[in-house]
Design a protein around this motif. Structure first.
Motif, PDB file in Angstrom:
ATOM      1  N   HIS A  29       0.832  -1.212   0.000  1.00 53.51           N
ATOM      2  CA  HIS A  29       0.000   0.000   0.000  1.00 53.51           C
ATOM      3  C   HIS A  29       0.860   1.252   0.000  1.00 53.51           C
ATOM      4  O   HIS A  29       1.833   1.331   0.737  1.00 53.51           O
ATOM      5  CB  HIS A  29      -0.908   0.015   1.226  1.00 53.51           C
ATOM      6  CG  HIS A  29      -2.090  -0.875   1.069  1.00 53.51           C
ATOM      7  ND1 HIS A  29      -2.887  -0.853  -0.044  1.00 53.51           N
ATOM      8  CD2 HIS A  29      -2.617  -1.810   1.891  1.00 53.51           C
ATOM      9  CE1 HIS A  29      -3.846  -1.732   0.092  1.00 53.51           C
ATOM     10  NE2 HIS A  29      -3.704  -2.341   1.258  1.00 53.51           N
ATOM     11  N   GLY A  30       0.475   2.202  -0.816  1.00 52.71           N
ATOM     12  CA  GLY A  30       1.158   3.494  -0.822  1.00 52.71           C
ATOM     13  C   GLY A  30       2.377   3.546  -1.723  1.00 52.71           C
ATOM     14  O   GLY A  30       2.973   4.603  -1.887  1.00 52.71           O
ATOM     15  N   ASP A  53       2.602   3.023  -5.050  1.00 57.02           N
ATOM     16  CA  ASP A  53       2.353   3.754  -6.297  1.00 57.02           C
ATOM     17  C   ASP A  53       2.504   5.244  -6.074  1.00 57.02           C
ATOM     18  O   ASP A  53       3.074   5.966  -6.892  1.00 57.02           O
ATOM     19  CB  ASP A  53       0.929   3.486  -6.800  1.00 57.02           C
ATOM     20  CG  ASP A  53       0.741   2.051  -7.199  1.00 57.02           C
ATOM     21  OD1 ASP A  53       1.164   1.179  -6.427  1.00 57.02           O
ATOM     22  OD2 ASP A  53       0.166   1.812  -8.276  1.00 57.02           O
ATOM     23  N   GLU A  95      -1.957   7.017 -12.999  1.00 52.29           N
ATOM     24  CA  GLU A  95      -3.049   6.063 -13.042  1.00 52.29           C
ATOM     25  C   GLU A  95      -2.990   5.260 -14.341  1.00 52.29           C
ATOM     26  O   GLU A  95      -2.691   5.797 -15.407  1.00 52.29           O
ATOM     27  CB  GLU A  95      -4.362   6.850 -12.983  1.00 52.29           C
ATOM     28  CG  GLU A  95      -5.579   5.999 -12.725  1.00 52.29           C
ATOM     29  CD  GLU A  95      -6.834   6.855 -12.719  1.00 52.29           C
ATOM     30  OE1 GLU A  95      -6.786   7.980 -12.183  1.00 52.29           O
ATOM     31  OE2 GLU A  95      -7.830   6.401 -13.261  1.00 52.29           O
ATOM     32  N   HIS A 134      -8.086   0.841 -17.981  1.00 48.60           N
ATOM     33  CA  HIS A 134      -9.552   0.816 -17.923  1.00 48.60           C
ATOM     34  C   HIS A 134     -10.193   1.647 -19.030  1.00 48.60           C
ATOM     35  O   HIS A 134     -11.329   1.389 -19.407  1.00 48.60           O
ATOM     36  CB  HIS A 134     -10.055   1.233 -16.537  1.00 48.60           C
ATOM     37  CG  HIS A 134      -9.442   2.469 -16.006  1.00 48.60           C
ATOM     38  ND1 HIS A 134      -8.630   2.459 -14.897  1.00 48.60           N
ATOM     39  CD2 HIS A 134      -9.506   3.739 -16.418  1.00 48.60           C
ATOM     40  CE1 HIS A 134      -8.228   3.690 -14.649  1.00 48.60           C
ATOM     41  NE2 HIS A 134      -8.750   4.482 -15.554  1.00 48.60           N
ATOM     42  N   PHE A 139     -13.009   0.235 -21.514  1.00 48.45           N
ATOM     43  CA  PHE A 139     -14.286   0.847 -21.904  1.00 48.45           C
ATOM     44  C   PHE A 139     -14.471   0.793 -23.412  1.00 48.45           C
ATOM     45  O   PHE A 139     -15.551   0.461 -23.907  1.00 48.45           O
ATOM     46  CB  PHE A 139     -14.329   2.297 -21.413  1.00 48.45           C
ATOM     47  CG  PHE A 139     -15.598   3.003 -21.759  1.00 48.45           C
ATOM     48  CD1 PHE A 139     -16.728   2.802 -20.992  1.00 48.45           C
ATOM     49  CD2 PHE A 139     -15.674   3.843 -22.857  1.00 48.45           C
ATOM     50  CE1 PHE A 139     -17.915   3.428 -21.305  1.00 48.45           C
ATOM     51  CE2 PHE A 139     -16.856   4.476 -23.185  1.00 48.45           C
ATOM     52  CZ  PHE A 139     -17.979   4.272 -22.404  1.00 48.45           C
ATOM     53  N   SER A 190     -36.638  -7.633 -31.595  1.00 45.45           N
ATOM     54  CA  SER A 190     -37.041  -7.700 -30.197  1.00 45.45           C
ATOM     55  C   SER A 190     -35.879  -7.299 -29.304  1.00 45.45           C
ATOM     56  O   SER A 190     -35.072  -8.132 -28.913  1.00 45.45           O
ATOM     57  CB  SER A 190     -37.480  -9.118 -29.840  1.00 45.45           C
ATOM     58  OG  SER A 190     -38.678  -9.404 -30.509  1.00 45.45           O
ATOM     59  N   PRO A 223     -35.497  -6.426 -26.085  1.00 46.00           N
ATOM     60  CA  PRO A 223     -35.228  -7.064 -24.790  1.00 46.00           C
ATOM     61  C   PRO A 223     -34.500  -8.401 -24.904  1.00 46.00           C
ATOM     62  O   PRO A 223     -33.645  -8.711 -24.074  1.00 46.00           O
ATOM     63  CB  PRO A 223     -36.619  -7.251 -24.188  1.00 46.00           C
ATOM     64  CG  PRO A 223     -37.433  -6.208 -24.817  1.00 46.00           C
ATOM     65  CD  PRO A 223     -36.910  -6.052 -26.206  1.00 46.00           C
ATOM     66  N   ALA A 224     -34.804  -9.157 -25.964  1.00 48.46           N
ATOM     67  CA  ALA A 224     -34.153 -10.457 -26.108  1.00 48.46           C
ATOM     68  C   ALA A 224     -32.676 -10.305 -26.453  1.00 48.46           C
ATOM     69  O   ALA A 224     -31.884 -11.214 -26.229  1.00 48.46           O
ATOM     70  CB  ALA A 224     -34.854 -11.272 -27.193  1.00 48.46           C
ATOM     71  N   ILE A 258     -30.684  -7.986 -25.174  1.00 43.77           N
ATOM     72  CA  ILE A 258     -29.919  -7.359 -24.087  1.00 43.77           C
ATOM     73  C   ILE A 258     -28.958  -8.336 -23.395  1.00 43.77           C
ATOM     74  O   ILE A 258     -27.780  -8.007 -23.223  1.00 43.77           O
ATOM     75  CB  ILE A 258     -30.860  -6.704 -23.057  1.00 43.77           C
ATOM     76  CG1 ILE A 258     -31.717  -5.631 -23.726  1.00 43.77           C
ATOM     77  CG2 ILE A 258     -30.076  -6.125 -21.885  1.00 43.77           C
ATOM     78  CD1 ILE A 258     -31.031  -4.336 -24.018  1.00 43.77           C
ATOM     79  N   PRO A 259     -29.403  -9.541 -22.990  1.00 42.62           N
ATOM     80  CA  PRO A 259     -28.451 -10.421 -22.293  1.00 42.62           C
ATOM     81  C   PRO A 259     -27.213 -10.729 -23.113  1.00 42.62           C
ATOM     82  O   PRO A 259     -26.098 -10.696 -22.591  1.00 42.62           O
ATOM     83  CB  PRO A 259     -29.270 -11.689 -22.026  1.00 42.62           C
ATOM     84  CG  PRO A 259     -30.674 -11.235 -22.008  1.00 42.62           C
ATOM     85  CD  PRO A 259     -30.750 -10.127 -23.014  1.00 42.62           C
TER      86      PRO A 259
END
Lengths: 419, 175
Positions: free
Chosen positions: B42-43, B45, B52, B56, B60, B93, B95-96, B98-99
């Motif tokens: 810890h500490g 960095d 940073e 990430h 995205f 469709s 909603p179908a 989305i998964p």
């Protein structure tokens, strides 16, 4: 150590908010239909919203404690204090219970004996949806929750006064025991009670996702309120040991549970849509067709906003943006509960009023103030309940040190670091 | 041989001693090349002024690519390429979808981030990675200086620093 002082100015503010709420409620009561539906739905909505928040925070507290979490210790007094609202919430539930027996409100369709006798769906559910279950369930369940909350609180305070390491952490062990009781009891009972309180407003409808969905909503609202409180207290110079690392982690919770809420929001919709559950689609059909702003606005405020605002790592340490996001989300989940309560209750009231006036079908789809969208009276009532909640919370908060000095995990919490 | 590094390093027995040493190095403006520890400290960095990670942001972008790929592909299949009616629902469709859209977002983001991470750090299965000392992965904390082209006076300063701040072993290696 640092003891929070509940100042006169804050008291005046919260009492003023309560006064605004009372005036709004009186105005609502007199500018209402014959059944006072708007008044009673507002009352139910806000009571359950704040009851849910205090329960969700208590539940999180117990889950963290049982999981040996250390990082939340230097703000856990806030959660302890907010959980004490359960007693007030239990008292606030009494008029709703009384209305079931004396008939001065008409919120629940399952409480009309003539309809239950002729309606096979209501009759089939009458073993659970009846006033005995509602009354005893509410009293016992919320009573046990409050018992756990008050025991945990007093044990935690006892730890401050000569407890802790010198007492072999006996209080901490007892807090763990009570946390276990609350976790076990609360997990089942909260689901059953939310079916009674909110889901049964749409008496013909049911959803297996409902308890998860509403609990996620309450938890996000509770986290938002925690963040608002922490930033406010930090601004006043309290909570010195709490820094950006803690805020970062609560921010992660806020972000994660907003996504979790969205997952449940979507799943509740999709399970019914995908399975062609004809008799269950009525819940969504009503909301999409007659309450589109409420329905889509809900997703916009509670998913799209936090998803993009809270995603960046560094944002969760910035007081300004976190305060903004927390206030919006707090209001957003109040909005969500509004959407759960209002359409079903309005439908019930319309049917009852149409029957009372001899026929006609009360399914008018037009704009209804206080139902289609929250009006000023709804906002006023919300402010009143918020004032009450904050008054109770802050007066509990001011009775003990903000930092539990003898907690075994305090050092861990002070040295908490996330990157 | 220009891509080879001459490294002077010191091993410390405890992370606290090493952290104090880094503070001293910062004060004396000694440029530390890298620090190796057996576990995250810890500490660290913050002390090394590491910025940073941008991984990430890449995540995205990969995730957004996954979202678009899944959603556009399914939309194309079910409206243009091979429309089928499922249970009386419309062709398109949402909603179908989305998964699967969600899952492809996660898949693209995770695989993309792993590949990016491995590429940037020169890691791959079978790659032989140079290491300074066996015990860095066990119980020793290491501060390393790059000595390519450094004058003997500078190297002496580094050695002096390492022994002064409590390094239990000082050595140099070409990697």
């Amino acid at each position: 150590m640092d003891k929070f002082k509940f100042e006169g100015g804050q008291r005046t503010l919260f009492l003023g908010m309560i006064a605004v709420g009372l005036v709004s409620m009186v105005l609502t009561f007199f500018a209402d239909d014959a059944l006072h539906t708007r008044f009673w739905t507002n009352y139910l909505h806000n009571t359950i919203f704040f009851l849910g928040i205090s329960f969700a925070l208590l539940f999180a507290y117990c889950a963290f404690t049982l999981a040996y979490a250390g990082w939340f210790v230097n703000f856990k007094r806030i959660w302890e204090a907010y959980a004490q609202f359960l007693l007030v919430a239990l008292i606030l539930m009494l008029p709703l219970i009384g209305g079931l027996w004396m008939g001065y409100h008409h919120l629940y369709h399952w409480n009309v004996p003539e309809d239950v006798a002729t309606d096979p769906v209501l009759y089939g559910k009458s073993g659970f949806l009846n006033k005995w279950w509602y009354t005893l369930g509410t009293l016992i369940v919320v009573g046990v929750w409050y018992l756990c909350a008050s025991r945990i609180r007093s044990l935690s305070l006892a730890e401050d006064n000569g407890g802790g390491a010198s007492n072999n952490f006996a209080e901490y062990a007892s807090i763990k025991k009570w946390s276990g009781i609350l976790m076990f009891f609360g997990a089942f009972s909260s689901a059953a009670m939310i079916w009674q309180w909110l889901m049964s407003l749409d008496a013909h409808w049911y959803s297996t996702m409902y308890a998860w969905y509403s609990t996620a909503s309450f938890f996000v609202a509770g986290l938002s309120l925690t963040i608002i409180t922490i930033i406010y207290l930090k601004g006043k110079g309290y909570l010195e040991t709490l820094d950006g690392n803690h805020l970062h982690d609560i921010g992660k919770y806020l972000f994660a549970f907003s996504i979790f809420w969205t997952y449940l929001w979507f799943d509740q919709y999709m399970l019914i849509w995908y399975a062609n559950n004809g008799e269950e689609t009525v819940y969504f059909q009503t909301r999409i067709q007659q309450y589109p702003v409420l329905f889509y606005g809900n997703l916009l405020i509670n998913f799209v906003m936090p998803f993009f605002v809270l995603m960046r790592n560094s944002v969760k340490r910035k007081h300004g943006i976190m305060m903004f996001a927390a206030i919006i989300l707090f209001f957003g989940h109040w909005w969500d509960v509004f959407m759960m309560v209002k359409p079903g209750a309005l439908h019930t009231a319309h049917e009852a009023l149409a029957q009372g006036h001899g026929g006609g079908h009360g399914h008018e789809a037009g704009f209804t103030p206080g139902f289609t969208l929250p009006g000023l009276l709804e906002i006023g009532t919300f402010i009143g309940f918020l004032g009450l909640f904050m008054y109770v919370g802050f007066s509990h908060l001011s009775r003990a040190a903000l930092t539990p000095a003898n907690d075994p995990y305090l050092q861990e919490s002070m040295h908490h670091e996330v990157i | 041989m220009s891509d080879h590094k001459e490294v002077l390093f010191g091993l410390y027995d405890d992370e606290e001693i090493m952290m104090d040493a880094i503070r001293v190095a910062n004060k004396e403006h000694l440029e530390i090349e890298d620090v190796f520890t057996p576990f995250p400290v810890h500490g660290l960095d913050h002390l090394l002024h590491l910025s940073e990670s941008r991984l990430h942001i890449a995540g995205f972008v990969y995730g957004a690519m996954g979202t678009l790929t899944a959603f556009l592909f399914m939309s194309w299949v079910f409206t243009r390429d091979w429309p089928i009616i499922f249970g009386g629902k419309p062709y398109w469709s949402v909603p179908a979808f989305i998964p699967i859209t969600f899952e492809l977002t996660v898949l693209f983001a995770s695989i993309g981030m792993v590949v990016s991470y491995y590429t940037v750090n020169g890691l791959a299965p079978g790659v032989e990675n140079p290491y300074l000392h066996d015990r860095i992965t066990d119980d020793k904390f290491c501060i390393a200086f790059k000595t390519n082209g450094a004058s003997s006076q500078d190297v002496g300063k580094m050695k002096d620093f390492l022994s002064r701040t409590g390094a239990s072993l000082i050595d140099s290696k070409i990697i």
